[in-house]
Scaffold this motif. Sequence first.
Motif, PDB file in Angstrom:
ATOM      1  N   VAL A  90       0.845  -1.201   0.000  1.00 48.82           N
ATOM      2  CA  VAL A  90       0.000   0.000   0.000  1.00 48.82           C
ATOM      3  C   VAL A  90       0.881   1.253   0.000  1.00 48.82           C
ATOM      4  O   VAL A  90       0.605   2.224  -0.724  1.00 48.82           O
ATOM      5  CB  VAL A  90      -0.968  -0.004   1.203  1.00 48.82           C
ATOM      6  N   LEU A  91       1.957   1.225   0.778  1.00 46.47           N
ATOM      7  CA  LEU A  91       2.878   2.363   0.788  1.00 46.47           C
ATOM      8  C   LEU A  91       3.555   2.529  -0.577  1.00 46.47           C
ATOM      9  O   LEU A  91       3.706   3.659  -1.067  1.00 46.47           O
ATOM     10  CB  LEU A  91       3.922   2.188   1.889  1.00 46.47           C
ATOM     11  N   VAL A  93       2.322   1.620  -3.492  1.00 48.72           N
ATOM     12  CA  VAL A  93       1.313   2.121  -4.434  1.00 48.72           C
ATOM     13  C   VAL A  93       1.122   3.621  -4.236  1.00 48.72           C
ATOM     14  O   VAL A  93       1.019   4.372  -5.219  1.00 48.72           O
ATOM     15  CB  VAL A  93      -0.020   1.355  -4.273  1.00 48.72           C
ATOM     16  N   SER A  94       1.106   4.081  -2.993  1.00 42.27           N
ATOM     17  CA  SER A  94       0.910   5.515  -2.761  1.00 42.27           C
ATOM     18  C   SER A  94       2.088   6.330  -3.289  1.00 42.27           C
ATOM     19  O   SER A  94       1.895   7.396  -3.880  1.00 42.27           O
ATOM     20  CB  SER A  94       0.669   5.797  -1.276  1.00 42.27           C
ATOM     21  N   LEU A  97       1.763   6.285  -7.148  1.00 41.87           N
ATOM     22  CA  LEU A  97       0.750   7.224  -7.646  1.00 41.87           C
ATOM     23  C   LEU A  97       1.242   8.655  -7.561  1.00 41.87           C
ATOM     24  O   LEU A  97       0.957   9.470  -8.444  1.00 41.87           O
ATOM     25  CB  LEU A  97      -0.556   7.043  -6.880  1.00 41.87           C
ATOM     26  N   GLY A  98       1.995   8.980  -6.524  1.00 40.52           N
ATOM     27  CA  GLY A  98       2.586  10.311  -6.419  1.00 40.52           C
ATOM     28  C   GLY A  98       3.631  10.557  -7.494  1.00 40.52           C
ATOM     29  O   GLY A  98       3.855  11.700  -7.898  1.00 40.52           O
TER      30      GLY A  98
END
Length: 142
Positions: A90-91, A93-94, A97-98
């Motif tokens: 999840v980290l 992916v974040s 995306l950034g």
Amino acid sequence: MLDSGDSPPLRPRHPQVVALVVVLALEFVALVGITVFLVFELLVAAPESYASAIALTVVVALAALWLGAIVVGAWRGGSWTRGASIVVQVLLVSVALGSFQGFLPRPDIGWILLLPAIAVFVLLFRSPVRAHLRPPLGDDEA
């Protein structure tokens, strides 16, 4: 010293389990490489803020250690590694995306981070991997 009777039995690992461990290990190696790069940069270049540079290096080094523990735990079949792996992905992916947007977008870095994270997500929910990472049955559950 352990004799052959005390060692846990070796069980063959499903190819999907091996794939999960390989992808996690590659993420670990990349994070160790980033840590080495940050230490090198800290030693040869003058950062705008030494406190920020040192803090970033320490956080990345701790993340590398944690990911290394996840790799070992996943290989050994530790049930805790499933949740820990999900948090790491999840980290990733974040951050990915950034990387696709912002002041200086870097879609190449975004894809490099996003694709392994998706692969780990998919593998974590496959039946052989779930069975490998299932907690052992206790005496009362047998």
